[in-house]
Scaffold this motif. Structure first.
Motif, PDB file in Angstrom:
ATOM      1  N   GLU A 137       0.809  -1.224   0.000  1.00  0.00           N
ATOM      2  CA  GLU A 137       0.000   0.000   0.000  1.00  0.00           C
ATOM      3  C   GLU A 137       0.837   1.267   0.000  1.00  0.00           C
ATOM      4  OE1 GLU A 137      -2.990   0.269   3.024  1.00  0.00           O
ATOM      5  OE2 GLU A 137      -3.762  -1.729   2.477  1.00  0.00           O
ATOM      6  N   ARG A 138       1.918   1.247   0.770  1.00  0.00           N
ATOM      7  CA  ARG A 138       2.577   2.538   1.007  1.00  0.00           C
ATOM      8  C   ARG A 138       3.876   2.762   0.224  1.00  0.00           C
ATOM      9  NH1 ARG A 138       2.891   3.791   6.422  1.00  0.00           N
ATOM     10  NH2 ARG A 138       1.722   2.010   7.176  1.00  0.00           N
ATOM     11  N   ALA A 139       4.453   1.703  -0.362  1.00  0.00           N
ATOM     12  CA  ALA A 139       5.775   1.891  -0.985  1.00  0.00           C
ATOM     13  C   ALA A 139       5.647   2.314  -2.447  1.00  0.00           C
ATOM     14  CB  ALA A 139       6.582   0.605  -0.885  1.00  0.00           C
ATOM     15  N   PRO A 140       6.235   3.452  -2.816  1.00  0.00           N
ATOM     16  CA  PRO A 140       6.224   3.838  -4.226  1.00  0.00           C
ATOM     17  C   PRO A 140       7.013   2.843  -5.066  1.00  0.00           C
ATOM     18  CG  PRO A 140       7.376   5.489  -2.875  1.00  0.00           C
ATOM     19  CD  PRO A 140       6.916   4.418  -1.960  1.00  0.00           C
ATOM     20  N   ARG A 141       6.600   2.692  -6.329  1.00  0.00           N
ATOM     21  CA  ARG A 141       7.275   1.768  -7.239  1.00  0.00           C
ATOM     22  C   ARG A 141       8.464   2.447  -7.888  1.00  0.00           C
ATOM     23  NH1 ARG A 141       3.481  -0.412  -4.181  1.00  0.00           N
ATOM     24  NH2 ARG A 141       2.398  -2.161  -5.152  1.00  0.00           N
ATOM     25  N   ARG A 142       9.515   1.687  -8.074  1.00  0.00           N
ATOM     26  CA  ARG A 142      10.706   2.197  -8.735  1.00  0.00           C
ATOM     27  C   ARG A 142      11.295   1.088  -9.589  1.00  0.00           C
ATOM     28  NH1 ARG A 142       8.778   6.256  -7.352  1.00  0.00           N
ATOM     29  NH2 ARG A 142       9.646   7.907  -6.038  1.00  0.00           N
ATOM     30  N   MET A 143      12.186   1.481 -10.539  1.00  0.00           N
ATOM     31  CA  MET A 143      12.869   0.452 -11.307  1.00  0.00           C
ATOM     32  C   MET A 143      14.319   0.391 -10.870  1.00  0.00           C
ATOM     33  SD  MET A 143      11.110   0.404 -15.030  1.00  0.00           S
ATOM     34  CE  MET A 143      11.498   2.058 -15.578  1.00  0.00           C
ATOM     35  N   SER A 145      -3.450   6.574  -7.431  1.00  0.00           N
ATOM     36  CA  SER A 145      -2.986   7.709  -8.232  1.00  0.00           C
ATOM     37  C   SER A 145      -2.593   8.878  -7.328  1.00  0.00           C
ATOM     38  CB  SER A 145      -4.068   8.129  -9.230  1.00  0.00           C
ATOM     39  OG  SER A 145      -5.248   8.434  -8.517  1.00  0.00           O
ATOM     40  N   GLY A 146      -3.099   8.866  -6.113  1.00  0.00           N
ATOM     41  CA  GLY A 146      -2.734   9.908  -5.147  1.00  0.00           C
ATOM     42  C   GLY A 146      -1.235   9.934  -4.868  1.00  0.00           C
ATOM     43  N   MET A 147      -0.555   8.860  -5.151  1.00  0.00           N
ATOM     44  CA  MET A 147       0.886   8.830  -4.900  1.00  0.00           C
ATOM     45  C   MET A 147       1.679   9.497  -6.022  1.00  0.00           C
ATOM     46  SD  MET A 147       1.385   5.185  -2.945  1.00  0.00           S
ATOM     47  CE  MET A 147       3.143   5.332  -2.727  1.00  0.00           C
ATOM     48  N   GLY A 148       0.980   9.947  -7.055  1.00  0.00           N
ATOM     49  CA  GLY A 148       1.624  10.791  -8.061  1.00  0.00           C
ATOM     50  C   GLY A 148       2.469  10.037  -9.075  1.00  0.00           C
TER      51      GLY A 148
END
Ligand code: ATP
Ligand code: MG
Length: 561
Positions: A342-348, A378-381
């Motif tokens: 839920e809380r961790a933004p995705r990165r590559m 989408s709130g996570m930008g």
């Protein structure tokens, strides 16, 4: 904040007892608990169970929970532990307000209680050696024998005890014992020692002023009583000590008599939660320290990337009973995975890099593409990711001779670069040993965010732009032990024989997308397709950043076993 925040805590048997006590008007409806660690090590996941239980009850019943250091063993304790324990309890999300206590705060009062027991003829100074005391104690089958010093007069005992305090006798020369019953079927009641002589120790709170130190059983019930605790919750091994807990309070006719309630300890698979063993792992250099991310300590879990929420949720799920059990590591991992999902933004991030050069992409050009930080939220930008002629992909995402159903990049085949274009592999470059060192590919400029017409591209892989990449070290952790119950094996082997020699894999040449340059210590990310990672809080600015893998994306435990 209450247990696991919005979820309700199941009514365990301790909460039922408290409900009944409140209904019956006991303690005027007041609920006061305490968490009583001994500052002889860092807190571990087992302590978290006790913390969540004690502080959680205080929160839900509008009561209080004290943090009390049970510091009667000065030679094993120190201030580093006192401070680490406070930091960990706070980090777990609990607050003891102004109720921070030390059992050593009560040394003077405890001394007076011991004097009262002597005056009542309920305690005596014994000159027997520690070995003799053990001999005289008897066994489970045989009653003990009275010490020849048991019938000293009150005056003699008072005099000797005062001289013990004054430091007149060497260590081990005398002890003060409660006078209960050497024939009791409960060995804890066979005249337990309540004070021993300890010279030359400097206590972290009281310095060198005491030559005698009270024993745990005597100290604990009286500390609870002095703090007006209502429910004194402890682990099952103290069940047989409860009659002694009650005996001291009854004999001293204290104004308040807390109720001791026992529950079963948390045991977690593939690890140990004994402080003695954890200390050994640290002292013998078998791990990096108390906060080694493989350790089941709160400090280790924090450094690994666990969140307080996930640990509280874990404690809520395991519940509180009197039955001994061993909890699967997979449950703890599910809790952190669900929370970070839920809380961790995705990165590559590319952990095993393979260079890709796009021959038809202009040199010296950088495109800024955008990517969502979270697929559902989408709130996570969004963030900007650079795209250029030279990229890294993961070695596992290319196969020269692909197995069946392989959907990623193959010679002459196409794959989608996540958040970017479709590429095709045109040429493989190898070194003298035949290792693949680079792929020459071409990209299809019409495929940004849409599928190429008439062609099916099934695979999607992650990548980073080589000139923009952040180089990093990534540490992959596995269980610390290879045995599910390392300290309770059937063949009686030592728990250290089961240390997993592959519990840490360090990848020193990883490439992360540019935005990870700004990661803050402890911040969590999902590296797409790789797992959840956090920037090691111990990493010093200027060094290569170190990312710890908190947990994989899926449960791999079932497979490993
Ligand atoms: P150890 O046996 O490893 O030395 P301990 O019980 O002596 O641990 P303390 O510092 O005295 O450690 O523990 C503080 C509190 O935490 C106690 O109330 C104890 O019962 C509780 N606790 C310790 N270990 C566990 C565990 N594995 N599960 C649940 N509660 C625990
Ligand atoms: Mg203890």
């Amino acid at each position: 904040m209450s247990d696991s925040d919005s979820k309700t805590t199941p009514k365990n048997f301790i909460r039922q007892i408290i409900d009944e006590d409140i209904q019956a008007g006991k303690n005027q409806g007041r609920v006061a608990t305490r968490f009583p660690p001994e500052p002889n090590g860092y807190l571990h996941i087992g302590h978290a169970k006790s913390i969540v239980l004690n502080f959680g009850i205080a929160q839900d019943y509008d009561g209080t929970c004290n943090l009390r250091f049970d510091d009667t063993n000065p030679h094993k304790e120190n201030l580093e532990f006192v401070e680490a324990i406070q930091q960990d309890v706070r980090w777990l999300g609990y607050d003891w307000a102004d109720r921070l206590f030390f059992a050593s705060d009560y040394f003077e009062q405890l001394y007076d209680f011991a004097v009262q027991l002597i005056q009542k003829g309920k305690a005596y100074v014994d000159d027997l050696s520690a070995d003799d005391i053990r001999q005289y104690r008897g066994t489970l089958k045989e009653p003990g024998k009275n010490s020849p010093f048991r019938d000293r007069s009150v005056e003699e005992n008072l005099g000797l005890f005062a001289r013990m305090r004054a430091g007149e006798f060497p260590d081990g020369a005398k002890v003060l014992r409660a006078k209960i019953d050497m024939a009791s079927p409960n060995i804890n009641l066979r005249d337990p020692t309540i004070y021993r002589i300890r010279h030359g120790v400097v206590h972290h709170q009281t310095g060198a002023q005491w030559a005698i130190y009270p024993m745990y059983d005597f100290t604990h019930c009286l500390s609870d009583m002095l703090e007006n605790i209502t429910h004194s919750i402890c682990t099952l091994e103290f069940e047989d000590h409860r009659p002694l807990y009650d005996w001291f309070l009854d004999e001293l006719q204290t104004p308040c008599h807390p109720q001791q309630i026992e529950f079963s300890r948390l045991n977690l698979e593939y690890t140990v939660t004994s402080k003695r063993k954890l200390t050994e792992l640290v002292d013998q250099g078998l791990v990096e320290g108390w906060d080694d991310p493989r350790m089941p300590t709160i400090a280790g879990l924090r450094r690994r990337g666990y969140t307080p929420q996930s640990i509280r949720e874990f404690c809520r799920l395991i519940g509180v009973t009197k039955a001994d059990n061993i909890v699967e590591m997979a449950l703890l991992e599910t809790c952190i995975r669900d929370d970070l999902n839920e809380r961790a933004p995705r990165r590559m991030a590319v952990l095993h890099p393979l260079k890709v050069v796009l021959s038809n992409y202009p040199e010296e050009t950088t495109e800024e593409l955008t990517a969502a930080n979270h697929p559902q939220d989408s709130g996570m930008g969004q963030r900007s990711i650079p795209f250029s002629r030279e990229l890294y992909i993961d070695q596992a995402d290319f196969e020269e001779i692909p197995p069946k159903k392989y959907k990623r990049l193959v010679p002459g085949g196409e794959v989608r670069l996540r958040n970017a274009y479709v590429i095709r592999c045109d040429e493989i470059i190898k070194d003298d040993q035949g290792n693949i060192v680079e792929l020459r590919c071409s990209y299809d400029p019409d495929t940004l965010g849409k599928n190429p017409e008439g062609r099916k591209v099934k695979g999607v892989i992650h990548w980073v732009s080589a000139p923009h990449a952040v180089q990093a070290e990534v540490r992959l952790y596995d269980r610390l032990f290879t045995h599910p119950t390392p300290d309770a094996t059937k063949d009686g082997s030592d728990y250290k024989d089961h240390i997993n020699s592959d519990s840490l894999r360090t990848l020193t040449h990883c490439y992360l997308e540019r935005s990870l340059e700004e990661a803050k210590a402890g911040e969590a990310f999902q590296f797409e397709r790789e797992g959840y990672f956090c920037l090691d809080p111990m990493h010093q600015a200027g060094d290569l950043p170190v990312f710890n893998r908190t947990v994989t994306l899926r449960d791999t435990w079932a497979k490993i076993q």
